[in-house]
Design an enzyme around this catalytic site. Sequence first.
Site, PDB file in Angstrom:
ATOM      1  N   GLU A  81       1.036  -1.138   0.019  1.00  0.00           N
ATOM      2  CA  GLU A  81      -0.064  -0.033   0.044  1.00  0.00           C
ATOM      3  C   GLU A  81       0.742   1.349   0.067  1.00  0.00           C
ATOM      4  O   GLU A  81       0.460   2.396  -0.005  1.00  0.00           O
ATOM      5  CB  GLU A  81      -0.896  -0.023   1.225  1.00  0.00           C
ATOM      6  N   CYS A 113      -3.518  -3.580   4.679  1.00  0.00           N
ATOM      7  CA  CYS A 113      -2.687  -4.221   5.105  1.00  0.00           C
ATOM      8  C   CYS A 113      -3.160  -5.748   4.768  1.00  0.00           C
ATOM      9  O   CYS A 113      -2.385  -6.846   5.127  1.00  0.00           O
ATOM     10  CB  CYS A 113      -2.741  -4.131   6.717  1.00  0.00           C
ATOM     11  N   HIS A 235      -2.457  -9.702  12.223  1.00  0.00           N
ATOM     12  CA  HIS A 235      -1.768  -8.240  11.692  1.00  0.00           C
ATOM     13  C   HIS A 235      -1.401  -7.435  12.972  1.00  0.00           C
ATOM     14  O   HIS A 235      -2.326  -7.420  13.772  1.00  0.00           O
ATOM     15  CB  HIS A 235      -2.832  -7.722  10.778  1.00  0.00           C
TER      16      HIS A 235
HETATM   17  P1  HMG Z   1      -3.003   7.062  21.316  1.00  0.00           P
HETATM   18  O1  HMG Z   1      -4.297   7.974  21.115  1.00  0.00           O
HETATM   19  O2  HMG Z   1      -1.662   7.985  21.236  1.00  0.00           O
HETATM   20  O3  HMG Z   1      -2.892   6.167  22.390  1.00  0.00           O
HETATM   21  O4  HMG Z   1      -3.191   6.139  19.852  1.00  0.00           O
HETATM   22  P2  HMG Z   1      -3.625   5.886  23.697  1.00  0.00           P
HETATM   23  O5  HMG Z   1      -4.010   7.029  24.441  1.00  0.00           O
HETATM   24  O6  HMG Z   1      -4.976   5.197  23.258  1.00  0.00           O
HETATM   25  O7  HMG Z   1      -2.896   4.677  24.294  1.00  0.00           O
HETATM   26  C1  HMG Z   1      -2.372   3.615  23.693  1.00  0.00           C
HETATM   27  C2  HMG Z   1      -2.279   2.400  24.801  1.00  0.00           C
HETATM   28  O8  HMG Z   1      -1.099   2.908  25.632  1.00  0.00           O
HETATM   29  C3  HMG Z   1      -3.471   2.521  25.573  1.00  0.00           C
HETATM   30  O9  HMG Z   1      -3.795   1.132  25.931  1.00  0.00           O
HETATM   31  C4  HMG Z   1      -3.143   3.133  26.971  1.00  0.00           C
HETATM   32  O10 HMG Z   1      -3.904   2.835  27.971  1.00  0.00           O
HETATM   33  C5  HMG Z   1      -1.753   2.910  27.026  1.00  0.00           C
HETATM   34  P3  HMG Z   1      -5.192   0.391  25.945  1.00  0.00           P
HETATM   35  O11 HMG Z   1      -6.263   1.155  26.633  1.00  0.00           O
HETATM   36  O12 HMG Z   1      -5.533   0.528  24.322  1.00  0.00           O
HETATM   37  O13 HMG Z   1      -4.945  -0.944  26.227  1.00  0.00           O
HETATM   38  N1  HMG Z   1      -1.021   4.094  27.814  1.00  0.00           N
HETATM   39  C6  HMG Z   1       0.113   3.658  28.694  1.00  0.00           C
HETATM   40  N2  HMG Z   1       0.699   2.294  29.023  1.00  0.00           N
HETATM   41  C7  HMG Z   1       1.652   2.431  30.030  1.00  0.00           C
HETATM   42  N3  HMG Z   1       2.268   3.509  30.525  1.00  0.00           N
HETATM   43  C8  HMG Z   1       1.679   4.589  29.975  1.00  0.00           C
HETATM   44  C9  HMG Z   1       0.660   4.797  29.164  1.00  0.00           C
HETATM   45  N4  HMG Z   1       0.122   5.882  28.675  1.00  0.00           N
HETATM   46  C10 HMG Z   1      -0.966   5.232  27.602  1.00  0.00           C
HETATM   47  N5  HMG Z   1       2.330   5.692  30.635  1.00  0.00           N
HETATM   48  C11 HMG Z   1      -3.279   4.744  18.413  1.00  0.00           C
HETATM   49  C12 HMG Z   1      -3.107   4.907  19.803  1.00  0.00           C
HETATM   50  C13 HMG Z   1      -3.113   2.966  18.075  1.00  0.00           C
HETATM   51  C14 HMG Z   1      -4.620   4.955  17.978  1.00  0.00           C
HETATM   52  C15 HMG Z   1      -2.717   5.170  17.341  1.00  0.00           C
HETATM   53  O14 HMG Z   1      -1.195   5.031  17.579  1.00  0.00           O
HETATM   54  C16 HMG Z   1      -2.939   5.289  15.989  1.00  0.00           C
HETATM   55  O15 HMG Z   1      -3.843   5.670  15.380  1.00  0.00           O
HETATM   56  N6  HMG Z   1      -2.460   4.243  15.256  1.00  0.00           N
HETATM   57  C17 HMG Z   1      -2.553   4.073  13.763  1.00  0.00           C
HETATM   58  C18 HMG Z   1      -3.686   3.352  13.630  1.00  0.00           C
HETATM   59  C19 HMG Z   1      -3.618   1.711  13.965  1.00  0.00           C
HETATM   60  O16 HMG Z   1      -2.579   1.444  14.011  1.00  0.00           O
HETATM   61  N7  HMG Z   1      -4.821   1.167  14.398  1.00  0.00           N
HETATM   62  C20 HMG Z   1      -4.780  -0.119  14.610  1.00  0.00           C
HETATM   63  C21 HMG Z   1      -6.040  -1.219  14.034  1.00  0.00           C
HETATM   64  S1  HMG Z   1      -6.120  -0.424  12.102  1.00  0.00           S
HETATM   65  C22 HMG Z   1      -4.974  -1.412  11.401  1.00  0.00           C
HETATM   66  O17 HMG Z   1      -4.219  -2.229  12.018  1.00  0.00           O
HETATM   67  C23 HMG Z   1      -4.620  -1.388   9.950  1.00  0.00           C
HETATM   68  C24 HMG Z   1      -3.335  -0.525   9.729  1.00  0.00           C
HETATM   69  O18 HMG Z   1      -2.192  -1.327  10.078  1.00  0.00           O
HETATM   70  C25 HMG Z   1      -3.340  -0.022   8.264  1.00  0.00           C
HETATM   71  C26 HMG Z   1      -3.759  -0.801   7.108  1.00  0.00           C
HETATM   72  O19 HMG Z   1      -4.503  -1.710   7.236  1.00  0.00           O
HETATM   73  O20 HMG Z   1      -3.107  -0.437   6.301  1.00  0.00           O
HETATM   74  C27 HMG Z   1      -3.253   0.782  10.569  1.00  0.00           C
END
Ligand code: HMG
Length: 385
Positions: A81, A113, A235
């Site tokens: 992609e 992906c 994935h």
């Molecule tokens: P964010 O808003 O920065 O993170 O984005 P958050 O605030 O949700 O924190 C992430 C996790 O860290 C949470 O855990 C927090 O609690 C924890 P959860 O509640 O989810 O279990 N956390 C901590 N843990 C320990 N110590 C701390 C601490 N602070 C927070 N101090 C997000 C996270 C994944 C949304 C962001 O990185 C993002 O937008 N990523 C890109 C999209 C993505 O990866 N999506 C995944 C599913 S879609 C997919 O897999 C397809 C993809 O590969 C694309 C394709 O298909 O081509 C992305």
Amino acid sequence: MSARVGLHDLSVATTSLVLELDDLAAATGIDPAKYRLGLGQQQMSVPAPDEDPVTLAAAAAEPVLTRHGMDGIRTLYLATESGVDQSKSAGVFVHRLLGLPSTCRVVELKQACYGATAGLRAAADSIALRPDERALVIATDVARYQLDSPAEATQGAGAAAMLVAADPAIAELEAPCGISTADVDDFWRPNDRSTPLVDGKRSIDAYLDGVAAAWDDFRLHGGAEIGQIDRFCHHQPFTRMAAKALAGLAEHTSTQLAEDLIVASTTYNRRIGNTYTASLFFALAGLLDHDDELAGKRIGMVSYGSGSVSEVFSLRVADGYRSAGRGAATLAGLNARTPVDVERYRALHDAGIFGSDANITVEQTSPGPFHFCGIEEGARRYRRD
Ligand code: HMG
């Protein structure tokens, strides 16, 4: 599927540079535990200016051809992609770099992906029909997000090359598969953008919903019961996503699924980052290289591509899979990466983005054999040392 068809070889490659996520956290004032524990990520592979999805794909595939030769390879599916051209398949560049025969069809597949899973299925189905042929399926991507966005720490880059053949040395692809497609705006990259638009929270929900629906379809089409699956590979946009998906599946099927089922599958991904369509196959390589007790076991494969398409399928591991493994080479590749600091990584972030009008020469800085050399008369140029 009449003949036993599946993975005869699996080889992975990543970039020559690496960023420690603790350094990124320190530079951006984020608690490093968020990356290490919250996302389950430790490092991020960073491409040098002369590395891109084409060079990564060639680097992943070359060891496969060195070991098995090219006889009978009549198809190359390249899934990405982060393709380098809207028209020409990146696979055609790879075809030349690898010296594949002209009698090999080449096509690029895209669905976020998920693309390589479609390639693997199509390749296996065609080999079942013509078992004397073999096919190369290469998943390759550079995952780039906007700097300072929540997704920045999940970036990565890498490629996985699979040789699909009858009587496979690593694992047989079982016939049942479960699919779910849903039109959802969770992550997408319009043609005029170099980084995707992302609704992070929605993407996690879409992933979990897609997998649950694909699981139901898998069972409906004769797929194994949950208790008959010995390990899972997901994935992994970040490795904690695999744990979320496993927990989601446990809830959906009302079973207990221990995290032991996925631990080995996260080994490489936590050190590389998201490799988009290659991510599932880095997970598989990690599992095969770090679990000695897989012979005869069934692996549940969980593929998700935003937008979205999900597929659940299964592999049955061959008895001699350990001798077909490439764990030492993969580890050596990871350990050979040169560390970069945050300033250098940020300077490199947009280094590979330029229009096709300019004549550009890219200096060779990476140690691998395949290099992106620049743009000449509007066309991308590649070289093998
Ligand atoms: P964010 O808003 O920065 O993170 O984005 P958050 O605030 O949700 O924190 C992430 C996790 O860290 C949470 O855990 C927090 O609690 C924890 P959860 O509640 O989810 O279990 N956390 C901590 N843990 C320990 N110590 C701390 C601490 N602070 C927070 N101090 C997000 C996270 C994944 C949304 C962001 O990185 C993002 O937008 N990523 C890109 C999209 C993505 O990866 N999506 C995944 C599913 S879609 C997919 O897999 C397809 C993809 O590969 C694309 C394709 O298909 O081509 C992305």
